[in-house]
Scaffold this motif. Structure first.
Motif, PDB file in Angstrom:
ATOM      1  N   VAL A 475       0.812  -1.354  -0.035  1.00 33.67           N
ATOM      2  CA  VAL A 475      -0.114   0.101   0.173  1.00 33.67           C
ATOM      3  C   VAL A 475       0.706   1.313   0.188  1.00 33.67           C
ATOM      4  O   VAL A 475       0.773   2.279  -0.866  1.00 33.67           O
ATOM      5  CB  VAL A 475      -0.872  -0.218   1.160  1.00 33.67           C
ATOM      6  N   LEU A 476       1.956   1.269   0.729  1.00 25.41           N
ATOM      7  CA  LEU A 476       2.969   2.530   0.873  1.00 25.41           C
ATOM      8  C   LEU A 476       3.370   2.729  -0.370  1.00 25.41           C
ATOM      9  O   LEU A 476       3.520   3.755  -0.710  1.00 25.41           O
ATOM     10  CB  LEU A 476       3.955   2.067   2.064  1.00 25.41           C
ATOM     11  N   LEU A 480       2.990   6.218  -2.563  1.00 22.94           N
ATOM     12  CA  LEU A 480       4.064   7.155  -2.870  1.00 22.94           C
ATOM     13  C   LEU A 480       4.243   7.465  -4.385  1.00 22.94           C
ATOM     14  O   LEU A 480       4.510   8.134  -4.833  1.00 22.94           O
ATOM     15  CB  LEU A 480       5.229   6.552  -2.105  1.00 22.94           C
ATOM     16  N   ALA A 481       3.949   6.126  -5.087  1.00 25.26           N
ATOM     17  CA  ALA A 481       4.331   6.181  -6.627  1.00 25.26           C
ATOM     18  C   ALA A 481       3.168   7.013  -7.342  1.00 25.26           C
ATOM     19  O   ALA A 481       3.462   7.550  -8.332  1.00 25.26           O
ATOM     20  CB  ALA A 481       4.252   4.767  -7.149  1.00 25.26           C
ATOM     21  N   THR A 482       1.795   7.025  -6.604  1.00 23.91           N
ATOM     22  CA  THR A 482       0.751   7.884  -7.234  1.00 23.91           C
ATOM     23  C   THR A 482       0.716   9.393  -6.700  1.00 23.91           C
ATOM     24  O   THR A 482      -0.077  10.191  -6.805  1.00 23.91           O
ATOM     25  CB  THR A 482      -0.533   7.156  -6.857  1.00 23.91           C
ATOM     26  N   GLY A 483       2.057   9.878  -6.054  1.00 22.73           N
ATOM     27  CA  GLY A 483       2.136  11.008  -5.594  1.00 22.73           C
ATOM     28  C   GLY A 483       1.251  11.423  -4.399  1.00 22.73           C
ATOM     29  O   GLY A 483       0.450  12.459  -4.298  1.00 22.73           O
ATOM     30  N   ARG A 484       0.903  10.376  -3.687  1.00 17.74           N
ATOM     31  CA  ARG A 484       0.096  10.308  -2.423  1.00 17.74           C
ATOM     32  C   ARG A 484      -1.153  10.658  -2.790  1.00 17.74           C
ATOM     33  O   ARG A 484      -1.923  11.493  -2.091  1.00 17.74           O
ATOM     34  CB  ARG A 484       0.741  11.458  -1.317  1.00 17.74           C
ATOM     35  N   ASN A 485      -1.846  10.094  -3.686  1.00 16.82           N
ATOM     36  CA  ASN A 485      -3.157  10.224  -4.184  1.00 16.82           C
ATOM     37  C   ASN A 485      -3.790   8.979  -3.378  1.00 16.82           C
ATOM     38  O   ASN A 485      -3.979   7.816  -3.847  1.00 16.82           O
ATOM     39  CB  ASN A 485      -3.219  10.162  -5.636  1.00 16.82           C
ATOM     40  N   ARG A 503      -5.218   1.932   6.974  1.00 16.89           N
ATOM     41  CA  ARG A 503      -3.848   1.357   6.567  1.00 16.89           C
ATOM     42  C   ARG A 503      -2.763   2.328   6.703  1.00 16.89           C
ATOM     43  O   ARG A 503      -1.809   1.971   6.906  1.00 16.89           O
ATOM     44  CB  ARG A 503      -4.007   0.538   5.170  1.00 16.89           C
ATOM     45  N   LEU A 504      -3.195   3.322   6.006  1.00 16.76           N
ATOM     46  CA  LEU A 504      -2.173   4.502   6.174  1.00 16.76           C
ATOM     47  C   LEU A 504      -1.808   5.020   7.579  1.00 16.76           C
ATOM     48  O   LEU A 504      -0.696   5.206   8.031  1.00 16.76           O
ATOM     49  CB  LEU A 504      -2.664   5.714   5.431  1.00 16.76           C
ATOM     50  N   ALA A 521       7.699  12.256   4.274  1.00 17.59           N
ATOM     51  CA  ALA A 521       7.200  11.230   3.044  1.00 17.59           C
ATOM     52  C   ALA A 521       8.346  10.971   2.087  1.00 17.59           C
ATOM     53  O   ALA A 521       8.561   9.815   1.591  1.00 17.59           O
ATOM     54  CB  ALA A 521       6.111  11.705   2.246  1.00 17.59           C
ATOM     55  N   ALA A 522       8.962  11.996   1.937  1.00 19.58           N
ATOM     56  CA  ALA A 522      10.374  11.695   0.762  1.00 19.58           C
ATOM     57  C   ALA A 522      11.323  10.903   1.099  1.00 19.58           C
ATOM     58  O   ALA A 522      11.951   9.953   0.456  1.00 19.58           O
ATOM     59  CB  ALA A 522      10.919  13.265   0.483  1.00 19.58           C
ATOM     60  N   SER A 523      11.477  10.921   2.614  1.00 23.51           N
ATOM     61  CA  SER A 523      12.449   9.819   2.992  1.00 23.51           C
ATOM     62  C   SER A 523      12.190   8.673   3.183  1.00 23.51           C
ATOM     63  O   SER A 523      13.052   7.546   2.731  1.00 23.51           O
ATOM     64  CB  SER A 523      12.805  10.446   4.593  1.00 23.51           C
ATOM     65  N   VAL A 524      10.894   8.224   3.291  1.00 25.14           N
ATOM     66  CA  VAL A 524      10.219   6.895   3.259  1.00 25.14           C
ATOM     67  C   VAL A 524      10.272   6.607   1.948  1.00 25.14           C
ATOM     68  O   VAL A 524      10.734   5.231   1.595  1.00 25.14           O
ATOM     69  CB  VAL A 524       9.056   6.913   3.905  1.00 25.14           C
ATOM     70  N   HIS A 525      10.213   7.424   0.864  1.00 25.65           N
ATOM     71  CA  HIS A 525      10.061   6.906  -0.510  1.00 25.65           C
ATOM     72  C   HIS A 525      11.288   6.517  -1.159  1.00 25.65           C
ATOM     73  O   HIS A 525      11.527   5.579  -1.735  1.00 25.65           O
ATOM     74  CB  HIS A 525       9.337   8.409  -1.282  1.00 25.65           C
ATOM     75  N   ILE A 526      12.223   7.365  -0.603  1.00 26.70           N
ATOM     76  CA  ILE A 526      13.766   7.125  -0.998  1.00 26.70           C
ATOM     77  C   ILE A 526      14.058   5.610  -0.609  1.00 26.70           C
ATOM     78  O   ILE A 526      14.896   4.859  -1.278  1.00 26.70           O
ATOM     79  CB  ILE A 526      14.758   8.229  -0.714  1.00 26.70           C
TER      80      ILE A 526
END
Length: 536
Positions: A475-476, A480-485, A503-504, A521-526
C-alpha cells in the motif's frame, strides 16, 4: 536424433596423450641426407640444392629406365644407373621422368655404372630443379631404405594415434554436454596453435588459444579472411563446416607448426566434432553467432579486458569500428533473434546479445554523418510496431565517438534499463529512455549496493520489513508512486477510502512518521526505492 556412435562409427577408448605436441614435419631430403647411416656413403648434392626441403614420402630402389610411371610422388629414388650408362639421352629422360612423377629426389650410387657424376643427368636435374645426390662410397641401399621407411612408419603411426586421441577427447566432451569453447580449448591443446571458427562471410564466431596469439591473428583478420579461400601454407590450415550438402562455416588452424598433412588431419577431426556438436545442440542457425556477440559485449561491460584489446575481436566479428559512432542500447523483455532481424531490416550494423536475464544489449555502429539519436528513436518505434507491445522500452546511453568509451556507455544503458524495470511509471516514459529520464530512481539504482544506503533503507522501513507488514508495504509503495493520491491508491488496491485511511495510519504508526509531511514522506519514498532496488 543422430547418436555419437552412429556419426563416428565404432570406437575403442584410447587415452589422450598427456602432453600432445604438433606432429613434426615429414622427413625432408635434407634430413635424410643428414642421417648417420647415409653419411657413410659420403653423399654430395650435385643439383637442385635449393629444393632439399622437399618432403620424402617413401624410398624406392629402382633400376628401370621408365621408373617414372611406377611412382606416385614424393619418393626418393635410389639407383646405380646400370641401365643408363653410355646413353646420355636416356640419362636426361630418366631425370625428366622423375621430375614429371614429382619424385622428391634421385640418389645415384657411383662405382658400378658411373665412376663420376654423369654430366647429362646433372644438367637435366639442375634444369628441372630436382635434387640429385651422388654417393661416393659403396653403400647398401637396403640400410637407407630400412632407416627411412621405419622413421616414416613411426610418424604415420603417431599421426593415427594422435587422430584417435583427438577424436576420443572431443567425443567425450560432446557427450558430456560441453560448450563450444571447451571443445575449441581441447583442439588447441592438441594443435598448439590458435584456432578460429568463422561463418561463410568469414566473420569470427569463436576463438581459442593463447590470448596474445589470438589477438595477433584477429588484428590482421581482414587480410587473413581475404586469403582464407586460397592455398594453405605457413601453418594456416582450414576445414569446412557443414552437413547434408550445406556449408555454413570453417575452422582454421592459425600457424600450425607441424607438417601440413598432420595439421589437415587434426583440422578435419576438429571439423567433424564441431558439426556433431551443432547437430546435437538442435541445429540452431545463429547459436554460435549469439555466443560470439555475447562474449564480446559481456567482456566490454565487465571492464575486465580493456576495450582497446577487444577491438580486434569486434572487427573480426564484422562490426565496423573505423570512424564510427557507437550507440549502446539495452532492451528489456526481448529476445536476440527478433532484434537481429530488425537491424537487418533497417540496414543497421550492430551486435546483439543477452547481457542478463531479460536484458538484451544492442551495440549500434553508425557512420559519423548519421543522426544517432534519430536512428535510435526509429529503431525503438519499429521495435514496438514489430513486437506489438506498446510498453517496450529501449534504454540508451549517449552516442560514443571513441571505442574506449563504449564499455561505460553499455553500463549506462544497462543501468537505465534496470531503473525502468518494474517501474509503475513505465507508461509515461519515452520509447528511448536515457539517464535524464529515470531521475531519482536511476540514482537509487546506482547506489543500491552502498552499505550506507542499505542501512538507511532498513532503518526507515524497519516496521514494515516483516511478513506481517508485506500488505502495508505494498500500500505504501502505491501511495507514494501515485504522488500520495488516496483515491487512486484505494482504487488500485480495491478498498474503500476509510479502509485505506486505516492502513495509512497503521503504516505511520509502525514507521513513526507523518506521511503528510513532505520531507518525511520523501525520506520514506527514497528508502522504499532503495529497498526495491536491492531486492531486484
Amino acid at each position: 536424433m543422430t547418436t555419437v556412435s552412429e556419426y563416428w562409427g565404432p570406437m575403442e577408448p584410447l587415452e589422450p596423450p598427456k602432453s600432445p605436441e604438433p606432429l613434426k614435419p615429414a622427413l625432408s631430403v635434407r634430413q635424410v641426407l643428414s642421417l648417420e647411416r647415409v653419411s657413410a656413403g659420403e653423399p654430395e648434392v650435385v643439383a637442385g640444392a635449393a629444393q632439399l626441403d622437399r618432403p620424402v614420402r617413401w624410398v624406392h630402389v629402382a633400376e628401370a629406365a621408365d621408373v617414372g610411371v611406377m611412382l606416385s610422388g614424393g619418393e626418393m629414388v635410389l639407383t646405380t644407373g646400370v641401365l643408363l650408362a653410355g646413353d646420355e639421352g636416356k640419362q636426361a629422360e630418366y631425370v625428366q621422368s622423375l621430375y614429371r612423377a614429382e619424385a622428391a629426389a634421385v640418389v645415384l650410387g657411383l662405382g658400378r655404372a658411373f665412376p663420376t657424376t654423369p654430366d647429362a643427368m646433372r644438367r637435366a636435374a639442375e634444369r628441372c630443379g630436382l635434387p640429385m645426390v651422388v654417393l661416393h662410397r659403396p653403400f647398401p641401399f637396403a640400410e637407407l631404405t630400412e632407416e627411412v621407411q621405419s622413421r616414416l612408419v613411426r610418424r604415420k603411426f603417431a599421426a593415427v594415434s594422435l587422430s584417435e586421441a583427438v577424436r576420443t577427447a572431443l567425443t567425450g566432451l560432446i557427450t558430456a554436454g560441453a560448450p563450444l569453447q571447451r571443445l575449441l580449448d581441447e583442439i588447441v591443446h592438441h594443435t598448439g596453435c590458435p584456432v578460429v571458427v568463422t561463418n561463410l562471410a568469414h566473420r569470427v564466431l569463436a576463438t581459442a588459444g593463447e590470448r596474445s596469439a589470438v589477438d595477433d591473428v584477429l588484428r590482421d583478420w581482414e587480410r587473413v579472411a581475404r586469403q582464407a579461400g586460397g592455398t594453405e601454407g605457413d601453418g594456416w590450415i582450414r576445414a569446412e563446416l557443414g552437413g547434408r550438402g550445406e556449408r555454413w562455416g570453417q575452422i582454421m588452424l592459425c600457424g600450425y607448426r607441424g607438417d601440413t598433412a598432420g595439421g589437415r588431419l587434426l583440422a578435419d577431426r576438429a571439423a567433424e566434432a564441431l558439426v556433431l556438436h551443432r547437430m546435437l545442440g538442435g541445429g540452431a542457425a545463429h547459436t554460435w553467432e549469439e555466443q560470439s556477440a555475447q562474449g564480446l559485449l559481456t567482456d566490454l561491460v565487465s571492464g575486465v579486458v580493456p576495450a582497446r584489446q577487444l577491438l580486434p575481436r569486434a572487427r573480426a566479428a564484422g562490426l565496423p569500428v573505423n570512424r564510427r559512432t557507437f550507440v549502446p542500447l539495452v532492451v528489456r523483455d526481448a529476445e536476440p533473434a527478433p532484434l537481429e532481424r530488425l537491424l537487418r531490416l533497417l540496414g543497421l550494423s550492430g551486435l546483439v546479445a543477452e547481457l542478463a536475464e531479460g536484458a538484451i544489449a544492442v551495440l549500434l555502429s553508425l557512420a559519423r554523418d548519421q543522426d544517432a539519436e534519430a536512428l535510435a528513436a526509429h529503431f525503438a518505434a519499429r521495435l514496438r510496431t514489430e513486437s506489438g507491445e506498446t510498453r517496450t522500452v529501449v534504454a540508451a546511453a549517449d552516442p560514443r565517438a571513441a571505442w574506449d568509451d563504449v564499455p561505460a556507455g553499455l553500463r549506462e544503458a544497462q543501468h537505465v534499463a534496470d531503473a525502468v524495470a518494474d517501474s509503475s511509471a513505465a507508461l509515461d516514459l519515452p520509447a528511448v529512455v536515457r539517464l535524464k529520464d529515470v531521475h531519482l530512481r536511476g540514482l537509487i539504482r546506482l547506489l543500491r549496493d552502498d552499505p550506507h544506503v542499505q542501512s538507511f533503507a532498513e532503518r526507515e522501513l524497519d516496521g514494515l520489513l516483516c511478513a506481517a507488514g508485506e500488505d502495508l508495504l505494498a500500500v505504501l509503495r502505491t501511495y507514494l508512486a501515485t504522488g500520495r493520491n488516496k483515491s487512486r491508491t484505494a482504487q488500485l488496491h480495491h478498498v474503500s477510502r476509510p479502509a485505506l485511511y486505516r492502513r495509512l495510519e497503521a503504516i505511520e504508526a509502525r514507521l513513526g512518521v507523518d506521511l503528510d509531511d513532505f520531507e518525511q514522506a520523501a525520506s520514506v519514498h527514497i528508502a522504499l526505492l532503495a529497498h526495491d532496488a536491492q531486492q531486484a
